[in-house]
Design a protein around this motif. Structure first.
Motif, PDB file in Angstrom:
ATOM      1  N   VAL A 264     -82.596 -17.521  92.311  1.00  0.00           N
ATOM      2  CA  VAL A 264     -81.146 -17.618  91.478  1.00  0.00           C
ATOM      3  C   VAL A 264     -80.902 -15.881  91.635  1.00  0.00           C
ATOM      4  O   VAL A 264     -81.282 -15.467  91.119  1.00  0.00           O
ATOM      5  CB  VAL A 264     -80.613 -18.354  90.538  1.00  0.00           C
ATOM      6  CG1 VAL A 264     -79.039 -17.613  90.716  1.00  0.00           C
ATOM      7  CG2 VAL A 264     -80.644 -20.157  91.102  1.00  0.00           C
ATOM      8  N   PHE A 265     -79.933 -15.496  92.353  1.00  0.00           N
ATOM      9  CA  PHE A 265     -79.738 -13.996  92.312  1.00  0.00           C
ATOM     10  C   PHE A 265     -78.257 -13.733  92.432  1.00  0.00           C
ATOM     11  O   PHE A 265     -77.739 -14.210  93.214  1.00  0.00           O
ATOM     12  CB  PHE A 265     -80.851 -13.277  93.627  1.00  0.00           C
ATOM     13  CG  PHE A 265     -80.587 -13.273  94.802  1.00  0.00           C
ATOM     14  CD1 PHE A 265     -79.941 -12.805  95.268  1.00  0.00           C
ATOM     15  CD2 PHE A 265     -81.854 -14.442  94.943  1.00  0.00           C
ATOM     16  CE1 PHE A 265     -79.439 -13.099  96.777  1.00  0.00           C
ATOM     17  CE2 PHE A 265     -81.394 -15.059  96.814  1.00  0.00           C
ATOM     18  CZ  PHE A 265     -80.178 -14.535  96.899  1.00  0.00           C
ATOM     19  N   ASP A 266     -78.316 -12.606  92.707  1.00  0.00           N
ATOM     20  CA  ASP A 266     -76.117 -12.300  92.376  1.00  0.00           C
ATOM     21  C   ASP A 266     -75.956 -11.518  93.929  1.00  0.00           C
ATOM     22  O   ASP A 266     -76.803 -10.684  93.776  1.00  0.00           O
ATOM     23  CB  ASP A 266     -75.958 -11.205  91.337  1.00  0.00           C
ATOM     24  CG  ASP A 266     -75.719 -12.130  90.062  1.00  0.00           C
ATOM     25  OD1 ASP A 266     -75.070 -13.197  90.535  1.00  0.00           O
ATOM     26  OD2 ASP A 266     -76.228 -11.788  88.798  1.00  0.00           O
ATOM     27  N   GLU A 267     -75.603 -12.487  94.401  1.00  0.00           N
ATOM     28  CA  GLU A 267     -74.908 -10.668  96.274  1.00  0.00           C
ATOM     29  C   GLU A 267     -73.454 -11.243  95.186  1.00  0.00           C
ATOM     30  O   GLU A 267     -73.264 -11.364  94.511  1.00  0.00           O
ATOM     31  CB  GLU A 267     -74.491 -11.773  96.564  1.00  0.00           C
ATOM     32  CG  GLU A 267     -76.321 -12.157  97.754  1.00  0.00           C
ATOM     33  CD  GLU A 267     -76.330 -11.306  98.104  1.00  0.00           C
ATOM     34  OE1 GLU A 267     -76.150  -9.990  98.428  1.00  0.00           O
ATOM     35  OE2 GLU A 267     -77.922 -11.601  98.688  1.00  0.00           O
ATOM     36  N   ALA A 268     -72.770  -9.592  96.693  1.00  0.00           N
ATOM     37  CA  ALA A 268     -71.716  -9.557  95.948  1.00  0.00           C
ATOM     38  C   ALA A 268     -69.948 -10.502  95.554  1.00  0.00           C
ATOM     39  O   ALA A 268     -69.520  -9.827  95.171  1.00  0.00           O
ATOM     40  CB  ALA A 268     -71.288  -8.260  97.178  1.00  0.00           C
ATOM     41  N   TYR A 269     -70.119 -11.597  96.681  1.00  0.00           N
ATOM     42  CA  TYR A 269     -69.637 -12.230  96.864  1.00  0.00           C
ATOM     43  C   TYR A 269     -69.972 -13.603  95.648  1.00  0.00           C
ATOM     44  O   TYR A 269     -69.023 -14.306  96.044  1.00  0.00           O
ATOM     45  CB  TYR A 269     -69.838 -13.296  98.442  1.00  0.00           C
ATOM     46  CG  TYR A 269     -71.063 -13.491  98.822  1.00  0.00           C
ATOM     47  CD1 TYR A 269     -71.987 -14.922  98.583  1.00  0.00           C
ATOM     48  CD2 TYR A 269     -71.137 -12.546 100.086  1.00  0.00           C
ATOM     49  CE1 TYR A 269     -73.106 -15.590  99.044  1.00  0.00           C
ATOM     50  CE2 TYR A 269     -72.551 -13.146  99.894  1.00  0.00           C
ATOM     51  CZ  TYR A 269     -73.851 -14.322  99.553  1.00  0.00           C
ATOM     52  OH  TYR A 269     -74.237 -14.827 100.608  1.00  0.00           O
ATOM     53  N   GLY A 270     -70.776 -13.405  94.677  1.00  0.00           N
ATOM     54  CA  GLY A 270     -71.291 -14.297  93.960  1.00  0.00           C
ATOM     55  C   GLY A 270     -72.514 -14.747  93.572  1.00  0.00           C
ATOM     56  O   GLY A 270     -73.661 -14.181  94.483  1.00  0.00           O
ATOM     57  N   ARG A 271     -72.614 -15.945  93.387  1.00  0.00           N
ATOM     58  CA  ARG A 271     -74.586 -16.260  93.018  1.00  0.00           C
ATOM     59  C   ARG A 271     -75.252 -17.488  94.266  1.00  0.00           C
ATOM     60  O   ARG A 271     -74.472 -17.687  94.275  1.00  0.00           O
ATOM     61  CB  ARG A 271     -74.479 -16.990  91.157  1.00  0.00           C
ATOM     62  CG  ARG A 271     -73.926 -16.170  90.361  1.00  0.00           C
ATOM     63  CD  ARG A 271     -74.067 -16.736  89.140  1.00  0.00           C
ATOM     64  NE  ARG A 271     -76.043 -16.961  88.744  1.00  0.00           N
ATOM     65  CZ  ARG A 271     -76.253 -18.607  88.157  1.00  0.00           C
ATOM     66  NH1 ARG A 271     -75.463 -19.221  88.355  1.00  0.00           N
ATOM     67  NH2 ARG A 271     -77.589 -17.778  87.601  1.00  0.00           N
TER      68      ARG A 271
ATOM     69  N   ASP B  82     -75.116 -21.515  98.178  1.00  0.00           N
ATOM     70  CA  ASP B  82     -74.042 -20.218  97.435  1.00  0.00           C
ATOM     71  C   ASP B  82     -73.239 -21.475  96.438  1.00  0.00           C
ATOM     72  O   ASP B  82     -72.783 -22.141  96.022  1.00  0.00           O
ATOM     73  CB  ASP B  82     -72.891 -20.513  98.034  1.00  0.00           C
ATOM     74  CG  ASP B  82     -72.788 -19.353  99.257  1.00  0.00           C
ATOM     75  OD1 ASP B  82     -73.986 -18.626  99.129  1.00  0.00           O
ATOM     76  OD2 ASP B  82     -72.487 -19.320 100.635  1.00  0.00           O
ATOM     77  N   GLU B  83     -73.441 -20.553  94.955  1.00  0.00           N
ATOM     78  CA  GLU B  83     -72.852 -20.964  93.871  1.00  0.00           C
ATOM     79  C   GLU B  83     -70.916 -21.541  93.970  1.00  0.00           C
ATOM     80  O   GLU B  83     -70.260 -20.459  94.547  1.00  0.00           O
ATOM     81  CB  GLU B  83     -72.757 -20.490  92.364  1.00  0.00           C
ATOM     82  CG  GLU B  83     -72.105 -21.242  91.549  1.00  0.00           C
ATOM     83  CD  GLU B  83     -73.017 -20.536  89.881  1.00  0.00           C
ATOM     84  OE1 GLU B  83     -73.439 -21.683  88.815  1.00  0.00           O
ATOM     85  OE2 GLU B  83     -72.582 -19.317  89.808  1.00  0.00           O
TER      86      GLU B  83
ATOM     87  N   ALA C 169     -67.423 -20.513  93.507  1.00  0.00           N
ATOM     88  CA  ALA C 169     -66.690 -19.272  92.928  1.00  0.00           C
ATOM     89  C   ALA C 169     -65.863 -19.920  92.646  1.00  0.00           C
ATOM     90  O   ALA C 169     -64.963 -20.389  93.176  1.00  0.00           O
ATOM     91  CB  ALA C 169     -66.689 -18.348  94.676  1.00  0.00           C
TER      92      ALA C 169
ATOM     93  N   ASP D  51     -78.331 -23.421  88.550  1.00  0.00           N
ATOM     94  CA  ASP D  51     -79.465 -23.166  88.096  1.00  0.00           C
ATOM     95  C   ASP D  51     -79.577 -24.037  88.026  1.00  0.00           C
ATOM     96  O   ASP D  51     -80.837 -24.701  87.981  1.00  0.00           O
ATOM     97  CB  ASP D  51     -79.086 -22.795  87.216  1.00  0.00           C
ATOM     98  CG  ASP D  51     -78.530 -21.639  86.608  1.00  0.00           C
ATOM     99  OD1 ASP D  51     -79.484 -19.904  86.780  1.00  0.00           O
ATOM    100  OD2 ASP D  51     -77.176 -20.642  86.452  1.00  0.00           O
TER     101      ASP D  51
END
Length: 212
Positions: free
Chosen positions: A91-98, A113-114, A116, A75
């Motif tokens: 910023v959005f959500d994927e199955a493996y994280g933000r 990738d954020e 995790a 963010d």
């Protein structure tokens, strides 16, 4: 680690062979998928991620390298990028994280990738990176002034080559280790010593340059 870490993403036809190659150079495996097909590897500065090209959902081809990053707080990174003019940072959500997505210069879409905390489905290796090594991607076909502005917002640096032709990323590395010692470990690979350093043909048939 720094807040934002350079992490070139290599799509490969043989994750195990590329992993062995990078480990021979001096990288250390940090996280791998329990199902296979993904591993990320540490240096003292930066990482390299390997992704099985056959299972890529984004059309990654064997031997292709894309510029990507990992960040602690995406963010805050989105806000920084917006401040330097990259207003589509999302910023959005994927199955493996933000994940953060942003369109960089030359219409190149960059993914960040954020970092995790939930490692379900992954093996985590407790390793220390070799501080003598760093990831220094080499960009060709890049509009250098615009890319420098983008990279300043991210907090990263790269090497630039000719600006003509299509945009491309080469997986270059830099080291303070003696290049003679590095070359001595590479008997199973095609290596050429040049003024730039070591030019190596990797298992994907791509050129990797190790700068001394």
């Amino acid at each position: 680690m720094n807040d934002v870490v350079m992490r070139p993403l290599r799509f490969t036809a043989d994750v195990d062979a590329m992993r062995a190659f990078l480990e021979t150079l001096g990288l250390r495996s940090r996280i791998e998928s329990e199902r296979g097909g993904w591993v990320d590897m540490l240096t003292g500065r930066g990482m390299v991620a390997l992704h099985d090209a056959a299972s890529s959902s984004t059309g990654g081809q064997p031997g292709q390298t894309r510029l990507s990053f990992e960040a602690e707080k995406i963010d805050e990174l989105r806000d920084r990028l917006e401040q330097v003019g990259f207003v589509d940072a999302t910023v959005f959500d994927e199955a493996y994280g933000r994940v953060l997505s942003v369109t960089a210069p030359d219409s190149v879409v960059i993914w960040v990738d954020e970092r995790a905390e939930d490692m379900y489905g992954y093996k985590v290796h407790d390793v220390r990176p070799d501080d003598r090594w760093s990831v220094t991607p080499y960009l060709t076909g890049a509009e250098e002034p615009a890319w420098r502005r983008f990279l300043e917002g991210v907090g990263a640096t790269v090497r630039f080559g000719p600006d003509d032709g299509e945009f491309a990323v080469r997986l270059d590395l830099s080291t303070t280790e003696d290049l003679d010692d590095v070359q001595a470990r590479l008997d199973n690979y095609q290596v050429t010593r040049t003024a730039a350093g070591l030019e190596i043909v990797d298992p994907d048939g791509q050129l990797v340059v190790v700068h001394g």
